[in-house]
Design an enzyme around this catalytic site. Sequence first.
Site, PDB file in Angstrom:
ATOM      1  N   ASP A   1       2.893  -3.745   7.460  1.00  0.00           N
ATOM      2  CA  ASP A   1       1.656  -3.776   6.689  1.00  0.00           C
ATOM      3  C   ASP A   1       0.764  -4.889   7.231  1.00  0.00           C
ATOM      4  O   ASP A   1       1.222  -5.991   7.521  1.00  0.00           O
ATOM      5  CB  ASP A   1       1.961  -4.006   5.197  1.00  0.00           C
ATOM      6  N   ILE A   2      -0.515  -4.601   7.351  1.00  0.00           N
ATOM      7  CA  ILE A   2      -1.472  -5.551   7.927  1.00  0.00           C
ATOM      8  C   ILE A   2      -1.720  -6.734   6.989  1.00  0.00           C
ATOM      9  O   ILE A   2      -2.152  -7.800   7.434  1.00  0.00           O
ATOM     10  CB  ILE A   2      -2.797  -4.814   8.266  1.00  0.00           C
TER      11      ILE A   2
ATOM     12  N   ASN B   1       2.629   4.083  -4.425  1.00  0.00           N
ATOM     13  CA  ASN B   1       1.422   4.121  -5.254  1.00  0.00           C
ATOM     14  C   ASN B   1       0.790   5.510  -5.187  1.00  0.00           C
ATOM     15  O   ASN B   1       0.682   6.095  -4.105  1.00  0.00           O
ATOM     16  CB  ASN B   1       0.420   3.072  -4.771  1.00  0.00           C
TER      17      ASN B   1
ATOM     18  N   GLY C   1      -3.278   1.769  -7.657  1.00  0.00           N
ATOM     19  CA  GLY C   1      -3.667   0.885  -6.560  1.00  0.00           C
ATOM     20  C   GLY C   1      -3.624   1.561  -5.210  1.00  0.00           C
ATOM     21  O   GLY C   1      -3.755   0.890  -4.185  1.00  0.00           O
ATOM     22  N   GLN C   2      -3.429   2.887  -5.167  1.00  0.00           N
ATOM     23  CA  GLN C   2      -3.440   3.574  -3.866  1.00  0.00           C
ATOM     24  C   GLN C   2      -4.833   3.480  -3.247  1.00  0.00           C
ATOM     25  O   GLN C   2      -5.811   3.933  -3.855  1.00  0.00           O
ATOM     26  CB  GLN C   2      -3.041   5.057  -4.004  1.00  0.00           C
TER      27      GLN C   2
ATOM     28  N   HIS D   1       2.309   7.195   1.529  1.00  0.00           N
ATOM     29  CA  HIS D   1       3.094   6.191   2.251  1.00  0.00           C
ATOM     30  C   HIS D   1       3.995   5.474   1.257  1.00  0.00           C
ATOM     31  O   HIS D   1       3.640   5.305   0.092  1.00  0.00           O
ATOM     32  CB  HIS D   1       2.186   5.186   2.972  1.00  0.00           C
TER      33      HIS D   1
ATOM     34  N   HIS E   1       5.935   1.938   0.473  1.00  0.00           N
ATOM     35  CA  HIS E   1       6.045   0.508   0.807  1.00  0.00           C
ATOM     36  C   HIS E   1       7.515   0.098   0.724  1.00  0.00           C
ATOM     37  O   HIS E   1       8.194   0.426  -0.258  1.00  0.00           O
ATOM     38  CB  HIS E   1       5.281  -0.349  -0.202  1.00  0.00           C
TER      39      HIS E   1
HETATM   40  P1  AMP Z   1      -1.835   1.383  -0.962  1.00  0.00           P
HETATM   41  O1  AMP Z   1      -2.667   0.331  -1.642  1.00  0.00           O
HETATM   42  O2  AMP Z   1      -0.563   1.726  -1.675  1.00  0.00           O
HETATM   43  O3  AMP Z   1      -2.660   2.611  -0.617  1.00  0.00           O
HETATM   44  O4  AMP Z   1      -1.349   0.722   0.403  1.00  0.00           O
HETATM   45  C1  AMP Z   1      -2.125   0.693   1.541  1.00  0.00           C
HETATM   46  C2  AMP Z   1      -1.564  -0.397   2.408  1.00  0.00           C
HETATM   47  O5  AMP Z   1      -2.024  -0.214   3.717  1.00  0.00           O
HETATM   48  C3  AMP Z   1      -1.978  -1.816   1.980  1.00  0.00           C
HETATM   49  O6  AMP Z   1      -0.817  -2.586   1.692  1.00  0.00           O
HETATM   50  C4  AMP Z   1      -2.733  -2.339   3.191  1.00  0.00           C
HETATM   51  O7  AMP Z   1      -2.507  -3.708   3.427  1.00  0.00           O
HETATM   52  C5  AMP Z   1      -2.188  -1.465   4.304  1.00  0.00           C
HETATM   53  N1  AMP Z   1      -3.069  -1.295   5.445  1.00  0.00           N
HETATM   54  C6  AMP Z   1      -4.391  -1.009   5.438  1.00  0.00           C
HETATM   55  N2  AMP Z   1      -4.851  -0.880   6.693  1.00  0.00           N
HETATM   56  C7  AMP Z   1      -3.787  -1.065   7.517  1.00  0.00           C
HETATM   57  C8  AMP Z   1      -3.621  -1.063   8.939  1.00  0.00           C
HETATM   58  N3  AMP Z   1      -4.639  -0.813   9.776  1.00  0.00           N
HETATM   59  N4  AMP Z   1      -2.380  -1.297   9.437  1.00  0.00           N
HETATM   60  C9  AMP Z   1      -1.337  -1.554   8.600  1.00  0.00           C
HETATM   61  N5  AMP Z   1      -1.439  -1.557   7.257  1.00  0.00           N
HETATM   62  C10 AMP Z   1      -2.645  -1.332   6.716  1.00  0.00           C
END
Ligand code: AMP
Length: 112
Positions: A30-31, A85, A91-92, A98, A100
Amino acid sequence: MADCLFCGIVKGDVKAEVVYRTPTLLAIKDINPQAPVHVLVIPTQHVESLNEVDDAELLGDLLMAAREVARQQRIDVRGYRVVLNTKAESGQTVPHIHVHVLGGRAMHWPPG
Ligand code: AMP
Ligand code: ZN
């Protein structure tokens, strides 16, 4: 799917640190990590959220991959959290399903 961030990562158009891969999914760091280990398991196929899944095998693959990632990241024995999520109030933020995988610290309950 055009304009989908995670489809872009699957295609290789958007850079990501891939830690695990199978023919049907990949796992990336995760970024914006919320724990010492924070990995996202993403199916290669575009499905918006859990609500749109019609393939039980896909869900099984995601969970088995989450478990494998936890093993590889050495958080399986101490414990880890798997979060999926679904839609806005959860919070999605990325509309491509995906899972986590979070670990490396004690988790709180109830979640925020
Ligand atoms: P959600 O809030 O459950 O939709 O999770 C989306 C996740 O994607 C968040 O934890 C972000 O930090 C992560 N995210 C967004 N952009 C990127 C990216 N380019 N590379 C890796 N993770 C990312
Ligand atoms: Zn997508």
